[in-house]
Design a protein around this motif. Structure first.
Motif, PDB file in Angstrom:
ATOM      1  N   ASP A 261      19.585  24.438  27.939  1.00  0.00           N
ATOM      2  CA  ASP A 261      20.818  23.885  28.503  1.00  0.00           C
ATOM      3  C   ASP A 261      21.997  24.341  27.645  1.00  0.00           C
ATOM      4  O   ASP A 261      22.610  23.547  26.933  1.00  0.00           O
ATOM      5  CB  ASP A 261      20.735  22.355  28.545  1.00  0.00           C
ATOM      6  CG  ASP A 261      21.919  21.716  29.259  1.00  0.00           C
ATOM      7  OD1 ASP A 261      22.659  22.454  29.949  1.00  0.00           O
ATOM      8  OD2 ASP A 261      22.114  20.496  29.118  1.00  0.00           O
ATOM      9  N   HIS A 264      25.387  22.512  27.077  1.00  0.00           N
ATOM     10  CA  HIS A 264      25.446  21.291  26.269  1.00  0.00           C
ATOM     11  C   HIS A 264      24.700  21.527  24.956  1.00  0.00           C
ATOM     12  O   HIS A 264      23.763  20.819  24.608  1.00  0.00           O
ATOM     13  CB  HIS A 264      24.825  20.112  27.025  1.00  0.00           C
ATOM     14  CG  HIS A 264      25.525  19.793  28.311  1.00  0.00           C
ATOM     15  ND1 HIS A 264      25.166  20.360  29.515  1.00  0.00           N
ATOM     16  CD2 HIS A 264      26.589  18.972  28.567  1.00  0.00           C
ATOM     17  CE1 HIS A 264      25.967  19.895  30.470  1.00  0.00           C
ATOM     18  NE2 HIS A 264      26.832  19.067  29.925  1.00  0.00           N
ATOM     19  N   ASP A 266      25.390  20.895  22.061  1.00  0.00           N
ATOM     20  CA  ASP A 266      25.472  19.839  21.062  1.00  0.00           C
ATOM     21  C   ASP A 266      24.441  18.747  21.268  1.00  0.00           C
ATOM     22  O   ASP A 266      24.268  17.870  20.418  1.00  0.00           O
ATOM     23  CB  ASP A 266      26.870  19.210  21.085  1.00  0.00           C
ATOM     24  CG  ASP A 266      27.227  18.629  22.449  1.00  0.00           C
ATOM     25  OD1 ASP A 266      26.803  19.227  23.469  1.00  0.00           O
ATOM     26  OD2 ASP A 266      27.917  17.596  22.501  1.00  0.00           O
ATOM     27  N   LYS A 267      23.742  18.782  22.407  1.00  0.00           N
ATOM     28  CA  LYS A 267      22.724  17.782  22.707  1.00  0.00           C
ATOM     29  C   LYS A 267      21.349  18.398  22.501  1.00  0.00           C
ATOM     30  O   LYS A 267      20.945  19.294  23.248  1.00  0.00           O
ATOM     31  CB  LYS A 267      22.877  17.278  24.142  1.00  0.00           C
ATOM     32  CG  LYS A 267      24.196  16.551  24.383  1.00  0.00           C
ATOM     33  CD  LYS A 267      24.299  16.059  25.822  1.00  0.00           C
ATOM     34  CE  LYS A 267      25.617  15.330  26.055  1.00  0.00           C
ATOM     35  NZ  LYS A 267      25.744  14.851  27.451  1.00  0.00           N
ATOM     36  N   ILE A 318      16.883  21.670  28.965  1.00  0.00           N
ATOM     37  CA  ILE A 318      17.127  20.802  27.809  1.00  0.00           C
ATOM     38  C   ILE A 318      17.043  21.666  26.560  1.00  0.00           C
ATOM     39  O   ILE A 318      16.356  22.688  26.539  1.00  0.00           O
ATOM     40  CB  ILE A 318      16.089  19.646  27.766  1.00  0.00           C
ATOM     41  CG1 ILE A 318      16.425  18.648  26.667  1.00  0.00           C
ATOM     42  CG2 ILE A 318      14.673  20.196  27.584  1.00  0.00           C
ATOM     43  CD1 ILE A 318      15.522  17.410  26.678  1.00  0.00           C
ATOM     44  N   ASN A 319      17.762  21.278  25.516  1.00  0.00           N
ATOM     45  CA  ASN A 319      17.698  21.980  24.238  1.00  0.00           C
ATOM     46  C   ASN A 319      16.742  21.230  23.306  1.00  0.00           C
ATOM     47  O   ASN A 319      16.854  20.018  23.149  1.00  0.00           O
ATOM     48  CB  ASN A 319      19.083  22.061  23.608  1.00  0.00           C
ATOM     49  CG  ASN A 319      20.088  22.751  24.520  1.00  0.00           C
ATOM     50  OD1 ASN A 319      19.796  23.798  25.084  1.00  0.00           O
ATOM     51  ND2 ASN A 319      21.256  22.151  24.689  1.00  0.00           N
ATOM     52  N   PHE A 375      21.078  15.963  15.711  1.00  0.00           N
ATOM     53  CA  PHE A 375      20.070  15.933  16.765  1.00  0.00           C
ATOM     54  C   PHE A 375      19.756  14.493  17.170  1.00  0.00           C
ATOM     55  O   PHE A 375      19.693  13.598  16.332  1.00  0.00           O
ATOM     56  CB  PHE A 375      18.781  16.614  16.296  1.00  0.00           C
ATOM     57  CG  PHE A 375      18.925  18.066  15.941  1.00  0.00           C
ATOM     58  CD1 PHE A 375      19.962  18.831  16.442  1.00  0.00           C
ATOM     59  CD2 PHE A 375      18.008  18.683  15.088  1.00  0.00           C
ATOM     60  CE1 PHE A 375      20.085  20.185  16.119  1.00  0.00           C
ATOM     61  CE2 PHE A 375      18.125  20.020  14.753  1.00  0.00           C
ATOM     62  CZ  PHE A 375      19.170  20.767  15.266  1.00  0.00           C
ATOM     63  N   SER A 376      19.527  14.287  18.460  1.00  0.00           N
ATOM     64  CA  SER A 376      19.112  12.971  18.971  1.00  0.00           C
ATOM     65  C   SER A 376      18.683  13.137  20.427  1.00  0.00           C
ATOM     66  O   SER A 376      19.385  13.811  21.196  1.00  0.00           O
ATOM     67  CB  SER A 376      20.268  11.969  18.885  1.00  0.00           C
ATOM     68  OG  SER A 376      19.867  10.675  19.308  1.00  0.00           O
TER      69      SER A 376
END
Length: 505
Positions: A261, A264, A266-267, A318-319, A375-376
């Motif tokens: 992703d 985004h 940063d996510k 997703i990252n 990270f979260s």
């Protein structure tokens, strides 16, 4: 092993073994015998003039989970043998029952020398998803057929399946193709993790683990980076440096990155795996019995590396970043000692009480790194405590989490993957047990609630991130059963992958 879909008629389908399913019929409180046949089993039963039901009525087969009945069709089917495998009570029939039944039956026919095997456990009844059933059959078969034999010069009894066919209807062929692909990806990654766990520790050193992880990353298209000892010192990873100082093998800090992703960036979901390639206990030396199994103390690392392989193949939006701190815990004149104080990456200090509680120290550095990167959620996996085995045995993984939704997501992902997790407490009172008089925290809280106090230590290094700790000490390494080899189970690979897929949606 070649794996394909077939849509041929069951009567003319030539193979060494045709695997069909049967569930135990509802008893209604009575002693009557009876089984409920899967779709293909019912067709086979009709072609054999009711022989399957007849054997059940005679008490030869009741449909209990993993129970096997072998039928020789004597030319009335093209298959040489029909293997009816029990899936347990019909009321409890689900993908995991089918997965286990498929594993048991496949392992059985492999041991009898079958080369071409057909999986035909499709169920067309309410509540059973056909795609998930197909995937479960593939997963079970490949998990059951797994063997680790690379260090045996010769094995006259070794037998392997050459071709595995999954029976599908022409109308559902596309659905089955997708299910086969996903199941194959998940099990190849799981078996890769099992290979890592089963490798002898003189082969799978921290350096070799890093090499295999980065080789996989290159093949899978993942970005990667490995911090050497100099970089680890520069960053101030005192937990990893402290544990490794008794070993001749240098530590490694492995980073694997998947970017599904990019809009985004940063996510990021972080997966952190404990990578102790061999654990003697250090100065607090373990007893000799079963110490050979401590080559599996990197089961968390193996799960993260395997999950990253599967995620790269399935490409969710997703990252995900995988972090693996890896080293040995050895006794020597340079080993760290009870009474030492180590400073972790985030600046907090830990008073050492027992050098055999080393996993939390290297995880503290890795979790601090993940938290500093923003990270979260962060999810760590570790063969961390014997206490979790006392509490949950070898059936469930202990789940410690600071977020209710993440807890629910992990349990749901595990249910899909066929892996069980049990929520454990993180109440503040347990934190009192790890207070130190000379450092920020103490390395252990003693015997009582040992798995909980270990998790409370890790909690100090995740900041405000959503975080879950999976204690896989009881589920990562198992004794030989009818459906798996003794050794690494690869637990966590499929759950982490399913979690990434669900979070991506």
């Amino acid at each position: 092993m070649e794996i394909q879909i077939t849509t041929r008629d069951v009567q003319t389908l030539s193979c060494d073994a045709l695997i069909v399913g049967a569930a135990r019929a509802p008893q209604n409180g009575q002693e009557e015998k009876g089984i409920v046949l899967s779709t293909t089993a019912a067709a086979v039963d009709k072609l054999l003039d009711g022989l399957l039901q007849e054997r059940a009525q005679a008490g030869e087969f009741q449909g209990n989970l993993g129970e096997l009945l072998t039928i020789h069709p004597m030319g009335r089917l093209a298959a040489q043998r029909v293997i009816v495998v029990g899936t347990g009570a019909q009321a409890k029939l689900d993908a995991q029952a089918i997965r286990r039944a498929s594993a048991i039956a496949t392992r059985h026919v492999q041991n009898t020398g079958a080369k071409q095997v057909v999986l035909a456990q499709g169920w067309q009844i309410a509540g059973i998803d056909e795609a998930l059933t197909a995937q479960a059959q593939v997963e079970g078969a490949l998990l059951g057929a797994y063997r680790f034999r690379k260090y045996q010069k010769s094995d006259n009894n070794q037998k392997s399946i050459a071709q595995l066919l999954l029976l599908a209807s022409e109308a559902k062929k596309d659905v089955y193709e997708q299910a086969l692909h996903k199941g194959q990806v998940l099990v190849e990654a799981t078996n890769f993790a099992r290979d890592l766990i089963n490798e002898p520790p003189n082969v799978l050193t921290p350096t070799e683990l890093a090499r295999r992880a980065t080789t996989m990353a290159e093949q899978a298209g993942l970005a990667y980076e490995v911090f050497d000892e100099a970089k680890i010192k520069e960053l101030g990873m005192g937990g990893l440096l402290g544990v490794t100082q008794g070993s001749a093998q240098p530590p490694q800090f492995i980073i694997l990155r998947y970017q599904g992703d990019p809009q985004h960036s940063d996510k990021v979901l972080a997966l952190v795996g404990k990578g102790i390639t061999f654990d003697t206990g250090g100065i607090s030396l373990k007893p000799p019995a079963d110490m050979d199994e401590m080559k599996g103390d990197m089961g968390g690392a193996a799960a993260v590396i395997g999950a990253m392989q599967a995620i790269a193949a399935l490409k969710p939006a997703i990252n995900v970043t995988g972090l693996v701190p890896t080293c040995e815990n050895m006794p020597s004149g340079t080993a760290f000692r009870p009474g030492d104080i180590l400073r972790i990456l985030n600046g907090k200090t830990i008073e050492i009480v027992n050098t055999d509680a080393e996993g939390r120290l290297i995880l503290a550095d890795a979790l601090s790194y993940a938290e500093q990167q923003g990270f979260s959620p962060i999810i760590d996996l570790a063969t961390l405590t014997g206490g979790i085995v006392v509490a949950l045995g070898h059936t469930m993984t202990g789940l410690f989490c600071n977020d209710e939704q993440l807890t629910a997501d992990i349990i749901a992902a595990g249910r899909t993957a066929g892996e069980k997790f049990w929520p454990m407490p993180l109440d503040d009172e347990y934190g009192d047990m790890i207070k130190s008089e000379i450092a920020d925290i103490k390395q252990t809280g003693g015997r009582w609630a040992s798995s909980v106090t270990a998790a409370k230590i890790l909690e100090h290094f995740v900041g405000n991130a959503k975080w879950a700790h999976l204690d896989i000490a009881g589920t990562s390494y198992g004794d030989k059963k009818s459906y798996q080899e003794k050794g690494g189970t690869g637990v966590g690979v499929r759950t982490l992958t399913e979690l990434a897929l669900s979070l991506a949606q």
